[in-house]
Design a protein around this motif. Structure first.
Motif, PDB file in Angstrom:
ATOM      1  N   GLY A 186       0.883  46.561  96.708  1.00 38.74           N
ATOM      2  CA  GLY A 186       2.280  46.488  97.269  1.00 38.74           C
ATOM      3  C   GLY A 186       2.143  47.462  98.691  1.00 38.74           C
ATOM      4  O   GLY A 186       1.036  47.971  98.775  1.00 38.74           O
ATOM      5  N   THR A 187       3.402  47.736  98.886  1.00 38.76           N
ATOM      6  CA  THR A 187       3.514  48.503 100.086  1.00 38.76           C
ATOM      7  C   THR A 187       3.753  50.024  99.834  1.00 38.76           C
ATOM      8  O   THR A 187       4.496  50.502  98.811  1.00 38.76           O
ATOM      9  N   TYR A 188       2.946  51.040 100.399  1.00 35.92           N
ATOM     10  CA  TYR A 188       3.148  52.412 100.135  1.00 35.92           C
ATOM     11  C   TYR A 188       3.120  53.124 101.519  1.00 35.92           C
ATOM     12  O   TYR A 188       3.033  52.316 102.643  1.00 35.92           O
ATOM     13  N   TYR A 189       3.792  54.381 101.396  1.00 32.56           N
ATOM     14  CA  TYR A 189       3.959  55.020 102.705  1.00 32.56           C
ATOM     15  C   TYR A 189       3.106  56.478 102.708  1.00 32.56           C
ATOM     16  O   TYR A 189       3.318  57.247 101.833  1.00 32.56           O
ATOM     17  N   VAL A 190       2.598  56.661 104.022  1.00 35.29           N
ATOM     18  CA  VAL A 190       2.109  57.975 104.100  1.00 35.29           C
ATOM     19  C   VAL A 190       2.989  58.891 105.058  1.00 35.29           C
ATOM     20  O   VAL A 190       3.471  58.363 105.928  1.00 35.29           O
ATOM     21  N   THR A 191       3.257  60.177 104.578  1.00 32.74           N
ATOM     22  CA  THR A 191       4.251  60.795 105.290  1.00 32.74           C
ATOM     23  C   THR A 191       3.626  62.009 105.393  1.00 32.74           C
ATOM     24  O   THR A 191       2.794  62.671 104.709  1.00 32.74           O
ATOM     25  N   VAL A 192       3.787  62.470 107.013  1.00 32.33           N
ATOM     26  CA  VAL A 192       2.958  63.932 107.368  1.00 32.33           C
ATOM     27  C   VAL A 192       4.018  64.490 107.972  1.00 32.33           C
ATOM     28  O   VAL A 192       4.942  64.330 108.650  1.00 32.33           O
ATOM     29  N   GLU A 193       3.972  66.049 107.612  1.00 35.94           N
ATOM     30  CA  GLU A 193       4.771  66.852 108.160  1.00 35.94           C
ATOM     31  C   GLU A 193       4.157  68.170 108.372  1.00 35.94           C
ATOM     32  O   GLU A 193       3.067  68.551 107.860  1.00 35.94           O
ATOM     33  N   ALA A 249       6.943  52.361  97.279  1.00 36.50           N
ATOM     34  CA  ALA A 249       8.142  51.818  97.993  1.00 36.50           C
ATOM     35  C   ALA A 249       9.268  52.432  97.381  1.00 36.50           C
ATOM     36  O   ALA A 249      10.442  52.264  98.109  1.00 36.50           O
ATOM     37  N   ASP A 250       9.414  52.807  96.214  1.00 33.68           N
ATOM     38  CA  ASP A 250      10.421  53.668  95.636  1.00 33.68           C
ATOM     39  C   ASP A 250      10.811  54.960  95.908  1.00 33.68           C
ATOM     40  O   ASP A 250      11.640  55.786  95.237  1.00 33.68           O
ATOM     41  N   GLY A 251       9.882  55.559  96.665  1.00 28.49           N
ATOM     42  CA  GLY A 251       9.800  56.868  97.122  1.00 28.49           C
ATOM     43  C   GLY A 251       9.288  57.950  96.144  1.00 28.49           C
ATOM     44  O   GLY A 251       9.434  59.027  96.049  1.00 28.49           O
ATOM     45  N   ARG A 252       8.612  57.225  94.871  1.00 25.95           N
ATOM     46  CA  ARG A 252       7.718  58.003  93.954  1.00 25.95           C
ATOM     47  C   ARG A 252       6.455  58.612  94.365  1.00 25.95           C
ATOM     48  O   ARG A 252       5.774  57.838  95.212  1.00 25.95           O
ATOM     49  N   SER A 253       6.161  59.774  94.404  1.00 24.06           N
ATOM     50  CA  SER A 253       4.875  60.323  94.775  1.00 24.06           C
ATOM     51  C   SER A 253       3.632  60.048  94.029  1.00 24.06           C
ATOM     52  O   SER A 253       3.679  60.248  92.857  1.00 24.06           O
ATOM     53  N   CYS A 254       2.713  59.561  94.988  1.00 29.23           N
ATOM     54  CA  CYS A 254       1.352  59.296  94.316  1.00 29.23           C
ATOM     55  C   CYS A 254       0.564  60.474  94.371  1.00 29.23           C
ATOM     56  O   CYS A 254      -0.157  60.976  93.515  1.00 29.23           O
ATOM     57  N   ASP A 255       0.857  61.100  95.480  1.00 27.56           N
ATOM     58  CA  ASP A 255      -0.047  62.315  95.552  1.00 27.56           C
ATOM     59  C   ASP A 255       0.321  62.893  96.714  1.00 27.56           C
ATOM     60  O   ASP A 255       1.171  62.598  97.797  1.00 27.56           O
ATOM     61  N   VAL A 256       0.373  64.509  96.954  1.00 27.49           N
ATOM     62  CA  VAL A 256       0.579  65.276  98.013  1.00 27.49           C
ATOM     63  C   VAL A 256      -0.451  66.491  98.049  1.00 27.49           C
ATOM     64  O   VAL A 256      -0.968  66.881  97.193  1.00 27.49           O
TER      65      VAL A 256
END
Length: 460
Positions: free
Chosen positions: A169-176, A129-136
Motif C-alpha cells: 500500500g501507500t506509505y509516507y516518508v517524513t523529513v524534518e 497511511a494511518d499515520g502509524r510509525s514503521c521506523d524513525v
C-alpha cells in the motif's frame, strides 16, 4: 559531512543509480584548481568550498510537500535532491509491496558557513497511511557542533515479529530538522539528498534470532607503511579502500568519504589517527575528529570521536560482528546495522574550531582498516534488490578497493594525462566533456537516464 581532498570516482554494481563520475571534477584532479573557473568547481561539487558536497549525479529534483495529501512519489532504488526548510516537516510518498524491506535515507547538507546546534540535524520517519510509525531515525551534529552533512535512515521491514507496516500500500516518508529551535541552530534551508533501496524477501526462511556469540574483542590495528588515498566529497564519490593503512590530509571544517567492500561473513574494524600539527599552536579541541561508519543504505552503524591538542591522537570504532543476515534480529542497533554485505562508508569530519588553535592548514589523517574473516555465501533472495547488487560485493568492487578507483572510470583521466597535455589543454578537454554531459542530462525531462518524480495520482 563536508567535502575533503579530491576524491576518486567510484562505480559499483549500483552505479547506474548512484553514479559518482564527474567530468569537471576529473579536470580538478588532473590539474588542480588553479585556473579552473569558480562556476565549474561549484557546478561539479568539487572540493574547495564548504558547500561542495558531491550529490548523486543525475539525481532528480523533487519538492517535499507540506501535507501528505500532496506528496510526490519516490521510486525504490533511485536517488533524489530536495530542500529541507528551516522548520516544519516535508513529506514524500512510497508505494510498497508486501514482501520487500525498503530503506530510505536522508542526507542533510547545511551551508558550510552557517551555524549549528549540538542536537540539531535531520530526522526521517516512515509511516503507513494511518499515520502509524514503521521506523524513525535521527542524526545530529553532536559534540562537533559544526554544520556538516548528516545522514539518517528509516526502514519498512517485513517480519513475523512485527504487526505494523506489513501490508502492501501507500506509505509516507517524513523529513524534518532534529532541533531547529536549539541554541545556535541554522536559520537557513538545507540541501537534501534522498536515497531509496529495496531488499527482496528470502527464498527460504532463515534464522530468526541474531548470533548469540561473536568475537567482540578489539582487534589489533593494521600495521605497515601507509599508502596515499584522497577521500571523496560525498557518499556516491567515496574513495574505495580495502584492508590496509591509508594516509590523507583533512582541513578544519572538511569531511572525507571512503567506502570499504565488506562481504557476508567478514568482520570490519577501523582506527583513525590524527597526526601532530604542522604548525605551532596551543589549546585543546574536544571532539575534533568524528569518524562515522554507515552501512550500504547509509544507516548509521558506529562512531568514534577524538579530542586534539596538536599532538598525535588515535581512536577505534567499537568491535562489530561479522556481516550476517540474522544480525537484523539483534536488539542492539550496532549489531542490527551489520545486516547485509556491500559497501560500508567511513566518513571523517574535522571540526572547524581546530583552525582557531592550529591554523587552517590540513591535519594528517591515517585510517587503519581491517576486514577479517573469510567471505561466505550470502542468503538466497527471491528477487533482485534495487539498486541491483547493492547488498553484494563483486570482483569489480574488490579491484576498485585495491586500486583506489573504479575499474571503468579511467578513460577521462587517461585522456587528460596522455603525453604531456598541459594544464590549459586539459581544462579545455575537461570543460568540453563536462558541457556535453550537462547537455545530455537536460535534453529531455523524461529522456534516457532521467529520473522523474511521479505524481501520486499516477499509477505505479
Amino acid at each position: 559531512m563536508l567535502l575533503g581532498a579530491p576524491g576518486v570516482s567510484v562505480s559499483s554494481s549500483a552505479s547506474a543509480v548512484f553514479p559518482g563520475t564527474r567530468a569537471a571534477e576529473a579536470v580538478t584532479r588532473a590539474s588542480g584548481t588553479v585556473g579552473v573557473p569558480e562556476a565549474v568547481r561549484a557546478a561539479s561539487g568539487a572540493p574547495g568550498t564548504p558547500e561542495g558536497y558531491a550529490f548523486t549525479e543525475g539525481a532528480q529534483r523533487i519538492d517535499g510537500a507540506g501535507s501528505t495529501a500532496d506528496a510526490l512519489r519516490l521510486e525504490a532504488g533511485r536517488a533524489y535532491r530536495s530542500t529541507l526548510p528551516a522548520s516544519g516537516r516535508i513529506h514524500y510518498l512510497l508505494e510498497l509491496d508486501a514482501g520487500s524491506n525498503v530503506y530510505v535515507s536522508a542526507t542533510a547538507v547545511p551551508p558550510g558557513d552557517g551555524s549549528a546546534a549540538v542536537i540539531d540535524g535531520v530526522k526521517v520517519s516512515l509511516q503507513d497511511a494511518d499515520g502509524r510509525s514503521c521506523d524513525v531515525d535521527t542524526a545530529t551534529f553532536g559534540a562537533a557542533a559544526g554544520p556538516h552533512p548528516v545522514a539518517a535512515s528509516a526502514v519498512r521491514e517485513i517480519s513475523p515479529r512485527k504487526s505494523l507496516c506489513q501490508d502492501a500500500g501507500t506509505y509516507y516518508v517524513t523529513v524534518e530538522r532534529a532541533d531547529p529551535d536549539g541554541k545556535g541552530a541554522s536559520p537557513d534551508a538545507w540541501e537534501l539528498e534522498l536515497t531509496t533501496a529495496s531488499e527482496p524477501r528470502l527464498e527460504r526462511t532463515g534464522a530468526t534470532t541474531a548470533p548469540e556469540e561473536w568475537d567482540s574483542a578489539s582487534p589489533r590495528p593494521v600495521t605497515g607503511k601507509a599508502q596515499r588515498r584522497s577521500g571523496g566529497a560525498g557518499f556516491t564519490e567515496a574513495t574505495p579502500l580495502d584492508e590496509g593503512v591509508w594516509r590523507d590530509d583533512i582541513r578544519p571544517g572538511q569531511t572525507l568519504f571512503y567506502k570499504v567492500p565488506v562481504d557476508w561473513g567478514r568482520q570490519f574494524h577501523a582506527t583513525a589517527e590524527l597526526g601532530s600539527a604542522r604548525f605551532d599552536g596551543t589549546g585543546f579541541v574536544p571532539a575534533a575528529l568524528d569518524l562515522d561508519l554507515y552501512n550500504p543504505v547509509r544507516g548509521h552503524v558506529a562512531d568514534v570521536g577524538l579530542g586534539y591538542d596538536g599532538r598525535q591522537k588515535s581512536g577505534s570504532l567499537p568491535p562489530l560482528p561479522r556481516v550476517a543476515y540474522a544480525n537484523r534480529h539483534a536488539t542492539g542497533a550496532q549489531v542490527g546495522a551489520m545486516r547485509f554485505a556491500g559497501s560500508y562508508y567511513l566518513v571523517a569530519h574535522l571540526r572547524a574550531e581546530v583552525a582557531d588553535d592550529f591554523g587552517d592548514g590540513p591535519v594528517p589523517l591515517t585510517l587503519r582498516v581491517r576486514v577479517g574473516g573469510a567471505a561466505q555465501d550470502g542468503p538466497e533472495y527471491a528477487g533482485e534488490s534495487a539498486p541491483a547488487g547493492i547488498f553484494a560485493v563483486t570482483a569489480q568492487d574488490r579491484e576498485a578497493a585495491a586500486r583506489g578507483r573504479s575499474t571503468d572510470d579511467g578513460t577521462a583521466m587517461t585522456a587528460l594525462a596522455v603525453g604531456g597535455i598541459g594544464t590549459g589543454s586539459a581544462l579545455l578537454v575537461g570543460l568540453a566533456v563536462w558541457t556535453v554531459a550537462a547537455r545530455r542530462r537536460t535534453v529531455s525531462p523524461d529522456g534516457p537516464g532521467t529520473i522523474r518524480a511521479s505524481d501520486p495520482r499516477e499509477g505505479p
